[in-house]
Design an enzyme around this catalytic site. Structure first.
Site, PDB file in Angstrom:
ATOM      1  N   LYS A 152      -6.352 -13.018 -19.021  1.00 43.56           N
ATOM      2  CA  LYS A 152      -6.229 -13.472 -20.416  1.00 43.56           C
ATOM      3  C   LYS A 152      -5.874 -14.966 -20.518  1.00 43.56           C
ATOM      4  O   LYS A 152      -6.441 -15.694 -21.316  1.00 43.56           O
ATOM      5  CB  LYS A 152      -5.135 -12.641 -21.098  1.00 43.56           C
TER       6      LYS A 152
ATOM      7  N   SER B 273     -14.714  -9.550 -32.873  1.00 48.20           N
ATOM      8  CA  SER B 273     -13.666  -8.777 -33.544  1.00 48.20           C
ATOM      9  C   SER B 273     -12.628  -9.655 -34.231  1.00 48.20           C
ATOM     10  O   SER B 273     -11.748  -9.153 -34.907  1.00 48.20           O
ATOM     11  CB  SER B 273     -12.941  -7.931 -32.498  1.00 48.20           C
ATOM     12  N   GLY B 274     -12.716 -10.973 -34.005  1.00 48.51           N
ATOM     13  CA  GLY B 274     -11.648 -11.843 -34.499  1.00 48.51           C
ATOM     14  C   GLY B 274     -10.645 -12.118 -33.393  1.00 48.51           C
ATOM     15  O   GLY B 274      -9.709 -12.880 -33.570  1.00 48.51           O
ATOM     16  N   GLY B 275     -10.840 -11.499 -32.238  1.00 47.37           N
ATOM     17  CA  GLY B 275      -9.958 -11.736 -31.096  1.00 47.37           C
ATOM     18  C   GLY B 275     -10.516 -12.817 -30.189  1.00 47.37           C
ATOM     19  O   GLY B 275     -11.669 -13.235 -30.329  1.00 47.37           O
ATOM     20  N   VAL B 276      -9.668 -13.256 -29.253  1.00 43.93           N
ATOM     21  CA  VAL B 276     -10.057 -14.373 -28.390  1.00 43.93           C
ATOM     22  C   VAL B 276     -11.210 -13.979 -27.449  1.00 43.93           C
ATOM     23  O   VAL B 276     -12.178 -14.728 -27.303  1.00 43.93           O
ATOM     24  CB  VAL B 276      -8.836 -14.845 -27.549  1.00 43.93           C
ATOM     25  N   ASP B 277     -11.123 -12.797 -26.847  1.00 43.19           N
ATOM     26  CA  ASP B 277     -12.099 -12.442 -25.812  1.00 43.19           C
ATOM     27  C   ASP B 277     -13.530 -12.363 -26.359  1.00 43.19           C
ATOM     28  O   ASP B 277     -14.451 -12.949 -25.790  1.00 43.19           O
ATOM     29  CB  ASP B 277     -11.739 -11.084 -25.164  1.00 43.19           C
ATOM     30  N   SER B 278     -13.702 -11.640 -27.469  1.00 41.57           N
ATOM     31  CA  SER B 278     -15.066 -11.481 -27.963  1.00 41.57           C
ATOM     32  C   SER B 278     -15.592 -12.796 -28.539  1.00 41.57           C
ATOM     33  O   SER B 278     -16.785 -13.103 -28.423  1.00 41.57           O
ATOM     34  CB  SER B 278     -15.140 -10.370 -29.021  1.00 41.57           C
TER      35      SER B 278
ATOM     36  N   GLU C 149       4.829 -10.791  -6.101  1.00 39.31           N
ATOM     37  CA  GLU C 149       3.776 -10.952  -7.105  1.00 39.31           C
ATOM     38  C   GLU C 149       4.147 -10.387  -8.472  1.00 39.31           C
ATOM     39  O   GLU C 149       3.424 -10.585  -9.433  1.00 39.31           O
ATOM     40  CB  GLU C 149       2.472 -10.295  -6.609  1.00 39.31           C
TER      41      GLU C 149
ATOM     42  N   CYS D  47       5.261  -5.993   1.689  1.00 38.48           N
ATOM     43  CA  CYS D  47       5.604  -4.568   1.739  1.00 38.48           C
ATOM     44  C   CYS D  47       4.877  -3.859   2.884  1.00 38.48           C
ATOM     45  O   CYS D  47       5.133  -4.168   4.046  1.00 38.48           O
ATOM     46  CB  CYS D  47       5.337  -3.935   0.373  1.00 38.48           C
ATOM     47  N   TYR D  48       3.940  -2.951   2.596  1.00 35.26           N
ATOM     48  CA  TYR D  48       3.171  -2.297   3.667  1.00 35.26           C
ATOM     49  C   TYR D  48       2.580  -3.369   4.604  1.00 35.26           C
ATOM     50  O   TYR D  48       2.589  -3.219   5.834  1.00 35.26           O
ATOM     51  CB  TYR D  48       2.049  -1.474   3.025  1.00 35.26           C
TER      52      TYR D  48
ATOM     53  N   HIS E  10       8.211  -7.421  -3.373  1.00 34.87           N
ATOM     54  CA  HIS E  10       6.952  -7.808  -4.022  1.00 34.87           C
ATOM     55  C   HIS E  10       7.107  -9.146  -4.754  1.00 34.87           C
ATOM     56  O   HIS E  10       7.609  -9.176  -5.878  1.00 34.87           O
ATOM     57  CB  HIS E  10       6.511  -6.722  -5.009  1.00 34.87           C
TER      58      HIS E  10
ATOM     59  N   GLY F 191       0.845  -1.188   0.000  1.00 37.52           N
ATOM     60  CA  GLY F 191       0.000   0.000   0.000  1.00 37.52           C
ATOM     61  C   GLY F 191       0.878   1.234   0.000  1.00 37.52           C
ATOM     62  O   GLY F 191       2.051   1.153   0.371  1.00 37.52           O
TER      63      GLY F 191
END
Ligand code: XMP
Length: 513
Positions: free
Chosen positions: A369, A219-224, A167, A78-79, A165, A51
């Site tokens: 993703k 759109s031709g993309g993976v997500d849509s 992560e 960290c914090y 960190h 934080g």
């Protein structure tokens, strides 16, 4: 599950992402979540995030004190590590030993369960102003940097802290440390998305009533595409998929994607709209990147709007719009505007016009993703399609600098296709995040076939990244680069020079606009 308490770190979601990679169930809670709530969620371990504050500041965030009494393992980052150290009697101060950036961690106890598998010296990312000057009485030191106490354990309290960190990507073995913590917590790995598709299908079935229909802009993309397929499973005959060719797609992309969609969606509910002229006529003389994005967003909305009107005029009760929003999109758009400056106006953030009166369905909104790709595989999409590099919504508009004419876009398409072919030939495609060509708005002098030429310049952009928030340029085989330059200049009319962009993000961004 593991509870992540959010104390305001910009990396909080990365803790979640790392745990999801590890197939560990986890959830982010506000820092002041009540201990009873964590019990209700059957939490087996708690992570305090980093934080921006100092723990002794008047309004610094502190957890519900009852959390310590739950007797669950706690890892402070960290914090968060400062909170843990101070709670158990340590001393945290602003001593001027701040560290911001990559440091070396010297692990002092390689046998401790939290540090198992780490090396004596590890690269870690530090970002702190305060530090632990004195450990709590029963704590043992697990690691330090040249300046500060960097890791500790209070085994009898099952409390741990790391000043760095684990992560982030810049702490290469951070995931190992997080995994060690989950082992201390006895949390088992599980297939987190075993019933994801079924759950989403049920939810959509419950939301969309019998006579209601859903529109998805693919759109031709993976997500849509994954979004549309999930919705199609829920309401097969009431999903309408529209694919808009905005004239800003790569070579042969409109034809190839259209062909794929024709097989994925029933003919009666799939609409291919070639709106390239509309887009290009509006963009022709626009060179300002933000204006381009805005016009593209508005034109997309207009084209959907036309289909919405048409379908409604046929009596179809179009009520919902399915969108491929994923978790990082939401984080970015919710970025605290006070601190975060707006870098780019992402086209999908142009608000949907109210008059369309559509409600959103976003089945992927909680996924990263890599998880969307996994779901795509389960839905039967090919490996090749799933591994496609990300492509920005405004397409080649943000890679064609200067006037946006069909001729210049074609020049860019040809160069980009050659680059793509060579990236595949040299086996680079799966190792990089994105690879593409950019057409620059400058002409330079050259000589070809004994003749003076005065032509345009192509820049090659190839980056490695894990989340597109930061990116670096990999070392590329010299043979590959030479072949790119040679072939692009030989085969693409109008280009007589090729340059390589070697800038990281930051300070540059991945796209040129
Ligand atoms: P930048 O250029 O900001 O890009 O470093 C980060 C990632 O986002 C993609 N990108 C976009 N995607 N609409 C999108 O859908 C946009 O306007 C847009 N701008 C950039 C970019 O390709 C990279 O993967």
């Amino acid at each position: 599950m593991i509870a992540i308490l959010d104390f305001g770190s910009q990396f909080c979601h990365l803790i979640l992402k790392k745990l999801r990679y590890l197939k560990i169930p986890a959830k982010i809670f506000p820092f002041d979540v009540k201990a009873e709530v964590l019990q209700q969620h059957n939490v087996k371990g708690i992570i305090f995030s980093g934080g921006p504050r100092s723990i002794y500041e008047p309004n610094a965030p502190h957890p519900d004190p009852k959390i310590y009494a739950l007797n669950l393992p706690i890892l402070g980052i960290c914090y968060g590590s400062n909170l843990v150290a101070a709670h158990f009697g340590g001393d945290v101060k602003r001593t001027g030993k701040a560290e911001y950036g990559i440091e070396t961690l010297y692990v002092t106890n390689l046998n401790h369960p939290l540090m198992k598998g780490l090396q004596k010296e590890e690269q870690v990312l530090m970002s702190h102003g305060d530090n632990i000057e004195q450990l709590p009485p029963t704590a043992q030191l697990l690691g330090k940097t040249k300046k500060v106490i960097a890791a500790f354990a209070i085994d009898d309290k099952k409390a741990y802290g790391v000043q760095f960190h684990p992560e982030v990507h810049h702490t290469p073995h951070g995931a190992l440390l997080l995994e060690n913590f989950t082992k201390i917590c006895n949390v088992e790995k599980t297939d987190l998305h075993e019933d994801f598709i079924e759950k989403q299908v049920t939810e959509i079935k419950n939301t969309v009533k019998e006579d209601e229909h859903v529109l998805v802009a693919v759109s031709g993309g993976v997500d849509s595409t994954v979004t549309a397929l999930i919705i199609a499973k829920a309401v097969p005959n009431r999903l309408h998929a529209i694919f808009i060719n905005n004239g800003l797609l790569r070579k042969n992309e409109a034809e190839e994607v259209n062909e794929m969609y024709k097989h994925l969606f029933p003919q009666s509910n799939y609409y291919y709209v070639d709106a390239s002229e509309k887009f290009l006529s509006r963009l022709r003389d626009v060179t300002d990147p933000q204006k381009k994005r805005l016009i593209i967003g508005q034109t997309f909305n207009e084209v959907y709007g036309e289909l919405v009107k048409e379908l409604r005029s046929k009596g179809i009760n179009l009520k919902y719009l399915g969108q491929g929003t994923i978790y990082p999109d939401r984080i970015e758009s919710a970025a605290p505007s006070k601190q975060a400056s707006k870098i780019k106006q992402h086209h999908n953030l142009v608000p949907l016009p109210k008059y369309l009166n559509l409600q959103l369905i976003e089945p992927l909104k909680d996924l990263f993703k890599f998880e969307v790709r996994e779901i795509g595989k389960r839905l039967g999409l090919s490996e090749k399609f799933i591994k496609r590099h990300p492509f920005p919504g405004p397409g080649l508009a943000v890679r064609c600098l200067g006037q946006l004419t069909k001729e210049r876009l074609d020049t860019l398409r040809e160069a980009d296709a050659i680059l793509h072919e060579l990236v595949l030939k040299y086996d680079l495609y799966d190792t990089v995040w994105q690879s593409f060509a950019v057409l620059l708005p400058v002409k330079t002098v050259g000589v070809q076939g004994d003749e003076r030429t005065y032509r345009e310049v192509i820049a090659i952009r190839i980056v490695e990244s894990v989340d597109a928030m930061t990116a670096t340029v990999p070392e590329l085989p010299w043979e590959f680069l030479k072949e790119c330059a040679q072939r692009i200049v030989d085969e693409v009319p109008g280009v007589n020079r090729v340059v390589l962009d070697i800038t990281s993000k930051p300070p540059a961004t991945i796209e040129w606009e």
